[in-house]
Every structure is written in structure tokens, then in C-alpha cells.
Design a protein around this motif. Structure first.
Motif, mmCIF file in Angstrom:
data_model
loop_
_atom_site.group_PDB
_atom_site.id
_atom_site.type_symbol
_atom_site.label_atom_id
_atom_site.label_comp_id
_atom_site.label_asym_id
_atom_site.label_seq_id
_atom_site.Cartn_x
_atom_site.Cartn_y
_atom_site.Cartn_z
ATOM 1 N N ALA A 34 0.519 -1.273 -0.188
ATOM 2 C CA ALA A 34 0.325 0.323 0.038
ATOM 3 C C ALA A 34 1.251 1.294 0.212
ATOM 4 O O ALA A 34 0.660 2.352 0.511
ATOM 5 C CB ALA A 34 -0.618 -0.016 0.629
ATOM 6 N N GLU A 35 2.307 0.781 -0.930
ATOM 7 C CA GLU A 35 2.781 2.756 -0.709
ATOM 8 C C GLU A 35 3.860 1.933 -1.852
ATOM 9 O O GLU A 35 4.508 0.714 -2.472
ATOM 10 C CB GLU A 35 3.709 2.168 0.759
ATOM 11 N N ASN A 36 4.609 2.795 -2.550
ATOM 12 C CA ASN A 36 5.556 3.019 -3.028
ATOM 13 C C ASN A 36 6.654 3.071 -2.269
ATOM 14 O O ASN A 36 7.411 3.688 -1.951
ATOM 15 C CB ASN A 36 5.782 4.150 -4.484
ATOM 16 N N LEU A 37 7.914 1.842 -2.942
ATOM 17 C CA LEU A 37 9.252 1.586 -1.883
ATOM 18 C C LEU A 37 10.117 1.934 -3.017
ATOM 19 O O LEU A 37 10.217 1.850 -4.000
ATOM 20 C CB LEU A 37 8.912 -0.349 -1.346
ATOM 21 N N VAL A 145 11.354 0.682 -6.505
ATOM 22 C CA VAL A 145 11.493 -0.353 -6.833
ATOM 23 C C VAL A 145 10.507 -1.498 -6.796
ATOM 24 O O VAL A 145 10.152 -2.561 -7.043
ATOM 25 C CB VAL A 145 12.265 -0.903 -6.357
ATOM 26 N N LEU A 146 9.263 -1.188 -6.126
ATOM 27 C CA LEU A 146 8.308 -1.776 -5.625
ATOM 28 C C LEU A 146 7.073 -0.649 -5.737
ATOM 29 O O LEU A 146 6.651 0.255 -5.098
ATOM 30 C CB LEU A 146 7.332 -2.856 -4.372
ATOM 31 N N ASP A 147 5.721 -1.133 -6.741
ATOM 32 C CA ASP A 147 4.943 -0.109 -6.884
ATOM 33 C C ASP A 147 3.648 -0.276 -5.630
ATOM 34 O O ASP A 147 3.289 -1.851 -5.320
ATOM 35 C CB ASP A 147 4.210 0.012 -8.331
ATOM 36 N N THR A 148 2.710 0.976 -5.341
ATOM 37 C CA THR A 148 1.440 0.499 -4.002
ATOM 38 C C THR A 148 1.268 -0.557 -4.965
ATOM 39 O O THR A 148 0.816 -0.600 -7.023
ATOM 40 C CB THR A 148 0.547 1.802 -4.002
ATOM 41 N N GLY A 149 0.048 -1.524 -4.977
ATOM 42 C CA GLY A 149 -1.040 -2.291 -5.489
ATOM 43 C C GLY A 149 0.420 -3.878 -5.743
ATOM 44 O O GLY A 149 -0.795 -4.633 -6.036
ATOM 45 N N ALA A 155 10.245 -12.599 -3.479
ATOM 46 C CA ALA A 155 11.462 -12.043 -4.257
ATOM 47 C C ALA A 155 10.792 -10.919 -3.657
ATOM 48 O O ALA A 155 11.501 -9.804 -3.461
ATOM 49 C CB ALA A 155 10.728 -11.871 -5.857
ATOM 50 N N GLU A 156 9.409 -10.246 -3.404
ATOM 51 C CA GLU A 156 9.221 -8.398 -3.317
ATOM 52 C C GLU A 156 9.675 -9.170 -1.350
ATOM 53 O O GLU A 156 9.983 -7.952 -1.174
ATOM 54 C CB GLU A 156 7.814 -8.540 -2.843
#
Ligand code: AMP
Ligand code: MG
Length: 406
Positions: A34-37, A145-149, A155-156
Motif C-alpha cells: 500500500a505504498e511505493n518502496l 522498486v515496488l509500486d503500490t498495488g 521475491a518482493e
């Protein structure tokens, strides 16, 4: 009676907002981010060797074989190596930093070390950047590197560990209560009288929820009695979602909808052109969602997958939680009375380059035993009364399709 598509449209336009919580990164497996990392550093953080071998200057080995002086070593975690000068080589291990001055790494397999270990003959030329992962080539500091949703799998989790995210914001799983209703129902620790049956739906639904990684509170059986139903429903309404099974049809003792009214629930649909599962009810009160699923075991199972799953999956933050669909070739002629979209049990298998659909013998929407042989349902369109052997039909795969065996 509304169509399945219309019911879904109503359902999806009546969902509350997904809730977010901060959780330890390892607990986020299977959740939706629920956030961009962002990358908190460059990866790799230094020019990294991809092989065991020798760091050197590609121009030195253009005319290999070529002998170079071994002047040092770079090992993973062994500190930053010094600077390399022309004519020199530095022994290097996989994952170790490439020294300044070197522009490539030649694999140890293409070298021959002198007996004293002070000189190495490089047997094969190497190109600039060969066997080097440059600093920041996988991620640059500050880049998302990881988008919300994004769904969080192993791997994540590794990416979170890479960038030191001990906690992350993920969509919260909804809390769910299950209620069964019917005077004829008893629990497993009771011996049913001759006119009674054991409650199986509550356990089936709990299993379907567990397949979605949602734990539910089972609140027990309510008799066909308005006050008892009311009490159980009030308890259930303390959760985000209440699923009640039984008591939604047209019978004299089907009180669920009456109690929905008494409790001030807004009934958004109460009859769907689906088979099995026509009496399915969907209601809400504020942010609380309530499903009234029919009591017949397959009706409850199918309507859960068709309606409850799409709603609950979205509450978990998923974009498209519906069960996967695909097409397959029907292996038998099928008849039905038109008017409702039917989801019929089938065994689907791969043969001769295509998916084959073997319809299962189906005694009624109560026949949960027959349904245990299914790995999918095939869809009998509502405007058709006959499907011929060899026709291509749409399938809705059951959640464990890929692990089911015959
Ligand atoms: P109803 O929807 O209450 O009219 O029930 C339809 C049929 O489903 C009846 O034969 C019920 O006995 C059966 N049934 C209802 N609830 C359950 C349950 N929890 N487990 C198994 N069968 C049920
Ligand atoms: Mg009943």
C-alpha cells in the motif's frame, strides 16, 4: 432477477475503501503493498564481479594469452580493493568489488596461475565491462522498486530485505464472520436426529476464505428464529464482512432478509440469474458488507467464488481477485433450461494441445460429494439451452486448479 454481470457491477460499486496497516515485512507475504518502496541505496552498491577470476584491464589482454602480475585480492565482504595499474591483475571472487582501474573480469577458467602465484596468464581476451555488474545497474538510489498495488511474494520480501524495510504499509485483510442458519443443522459434535443434517457450509466457506489468506470467526448456527438471527448478525456486524448461509430463499422460515431489514441493512440485490445460487443476497450497512448465500452447499460454494471473492479480494487491495477464466472444449452434449448463467462442475485437463472439459454428473445443487471431483466450473450461457460436444466453453477455474490431481 438481475444478471450476474449486473450483480457484480452493483457489488463492486458498493465497496468501502481498503484499509492500510503497517506490518513487519515478513508478515507481508501474500498481501498487497500500500505504498511505493524506493531503493535506499544503489544496487549493486559497487561495481560487482559476476564470476570468480581476475579483475584487469581489457586493453592488457587484447592479444591474449598475456601474462599479468597478481597484485592483490578482492573478496566479497573483504573491504574495498586498491587501485589496479596496467599490466596487473587482482584475484576476485563472485560478489566482490571490482578495483578502480580495472574495467573487466576474466573467469578463472580462462587463466593459468604461475606456481609462485605471483603471475597469471590470461588465456582469452575480455571486453570492457565483461562479467561486471556496474554500481546501480539493478536499482538507483531513490528509484521506485515496488509500486503500490504490487502483490508481495518471496521475491518482493527479498527486495524489502535488500533495502532494509523492516516494516511496510500493506492493505489490511478484512475481518469476516460466518453464520449458518437452519433448524435442521447440527454441529459435528452432535449426532444428527433422523430429520437433521450436519452444518457443512460454514466450514466450506471458512476453507474458501483460507484459500484467500483470510481467517474468519465462525459464530455458530442460528435457528430459523428472527431473534436468534438478529443476535448472531449483530455480532457478525462487528466485523468488516458478515457471510450468512441458509435462510435466504422463499420458504416460510427463510427469515434472513427480514432481519436484514430490521437491522437497517440496505439490500442491494437479492436475486441473481445464476445457477446454482439464485437467492444470493448482498447488503450493506455503512462500511459493513453482508452476504446471504443460499444453503445448498454447491450454491454457497459457487456464489462465494462468483461474488464474495471479488469483493473480499478488492478489500485486500487486489485489482483483479476473480478466479482465472480460460476456454476449453466440451466433451459431451449438455442441456439446461435457459434463463440463468450456470456454473457447472467439470474436470478440466490438457490433452493433445488443448484444454478438455469433462462435465461431471451433478445430482443437484446440494451434491457437494459430486462436486469434490471438479477442478473447474464451465459456464453455460443463460440464453442457451443446448451445448454440443466439441463446443468451446468458458471455464472458471477453482482456486486449487493447478494442484488438483485425479
Ligand atoms: P435454505 O437456503 O435455508 O433454504 O437451505 C437450502 C438447503 O441447504 C436445505 O436442504 C438445507 O438443509 C441446506 N443447508 C442449509 N444450510 C446448510 C449448511 N450450513 N450446511 C449444509 N447444508 C445446509
Ligand atoms: Mg433453511
Amino acid at each position: 432477477m438481475i444478471s450476474v454481470e449486473e450483480a457484480l457491477r452493483i457489488l463492486l460499486s458498493n465497496l468501502p475503501e481498503c484499509k492500510v496497516e503497517r506490518i513487519p515485512f515478513q508478515s507481508a507475504l501474500g498481501r498487497i503493498l500500500a505504498e511505493n518502496l524506493v531503493a535506499t541505496c544503489d544496487i549493486p552498491p559497487f561495481h560487482r564481479s559476476a564470476v570468480d577470476g581476475y579483475a584487469l584491464l581489457s586493453s592488457d589482454v587484447e592479444h591474449a594469452p598475456m601474462e599479468l602480475a597478481v597484485v592483490g585480492e578482492s573478496r566479497a565482504g573483504g573491504g574495498m580493493p586498491g587501485t589496479l595499474k596496467p599490466g596487473e591483475a587482482i584475484t576476485i571472487m563472485t560478489g566482490a568489488p571490482v578495483p578502480d582501474g580495472a574495467d573487466c573480469v576474466q573467469m578463472v577458467e580462462h587463466s593459468q596461475l604461475s606456481e609462485a602465484g605471483r603471475k597469471v596468464t590470461i588465456l582469452k581476451s575480455a571486453k570492457a565491462r565483461e562479467n561486471i555488474a556496474p554500481r546501480g545497474s539493478e536499482a538507483r538510489s531513490g528509484e521506485v522498486v515496488l509500486d503500490t498495488g504490487h502483490r508481495i511474494g518471496p521475491a518482493e520480501i527479498a527486495v524489502m530485505a535488500t533495502f532494509g524495510y523492516c516494516e511496510v504499509n500493506a492493505y489490511r485483510k478484512p475481518t469476516v464472520a460466518i453464520v449458518a442458519t437452519g433448524d435442521e443443522l447440527v454441529e459435528l459434535d452432535q449426532a444428527p436426529r433422523s430429520d437433521q443434517i450436519r452444518n457443512s457450509n460454514a466450514y466450506c466457506i471458512a476453507g474458501q476464505l483460507r484459500y484467500m489468506d483470510i481467517e474468519a470467526d465462525y459464530l455458530g448456527i442460528a435457528k430459523d428464529d428472527k431473534e436468534e438471527l438478529r443476535q448472531k448478525m449483530l455480532l457478525g456486524l462487528e466485523r468488516d464482512v458478515l457471510i450468512i448461509t441458509g435462510g435466504v430463499s422463499m420458504g416460510e422460515y427463510d427469515f434472513v432478509q427480514d432481519v436484514f431489514h430490521d437491522l437497517g441493512l440496505e439490500i442491494l440485490f437479492s436475486k441473481v440469474a445464476i445457477k446454482p445460487g439464485k437467492p444470493t443476497v448482498f447488503a450493506r450497512r455503512g462500511d459493513k458488507l453482508v452476504f446471504g448465500l443460499p444453503g445448498n452447499p454447491i450454491s454457497a460454494l459457487v456464489t462465494f467464488e462468483c461474488f464474495v471473492r471479488p469483493a473480499l479480494g478488492r478489500l485486500c487491495g487486489m485489482n483483479r481477485p476473480e478466479l482465472p477464466r480460460m476456454m476449453g472444449e466440451l466433451l459431451a452434449d449438455m442441456k439446461q433450461s435457459p434463463g440463468r448463467m450456470a456454473f457447472l462442475p467439470a474436470w478440466v485437463f490438457w490433452e493433445e494441445g488443448g484444454w478438455k472439459v469433462e462435465p461431471l454428473v451433478w445430482k443437484s445443487s446440494a451434491d457437494i460429494i459430486g462436486f469434490t471431483h471438479a477442478n473447474a466450473t464451465f459456464i453455460f450461457p443463460k440464453n442457451r439451452d443446448f451445448l454440443s460436444r466439441g463446443e468451446i466453453v468458458e471455464l472458471m477455474l477453482l482456486p486449487d486448479f493447478f494442484v488438483r490431481q485425479r
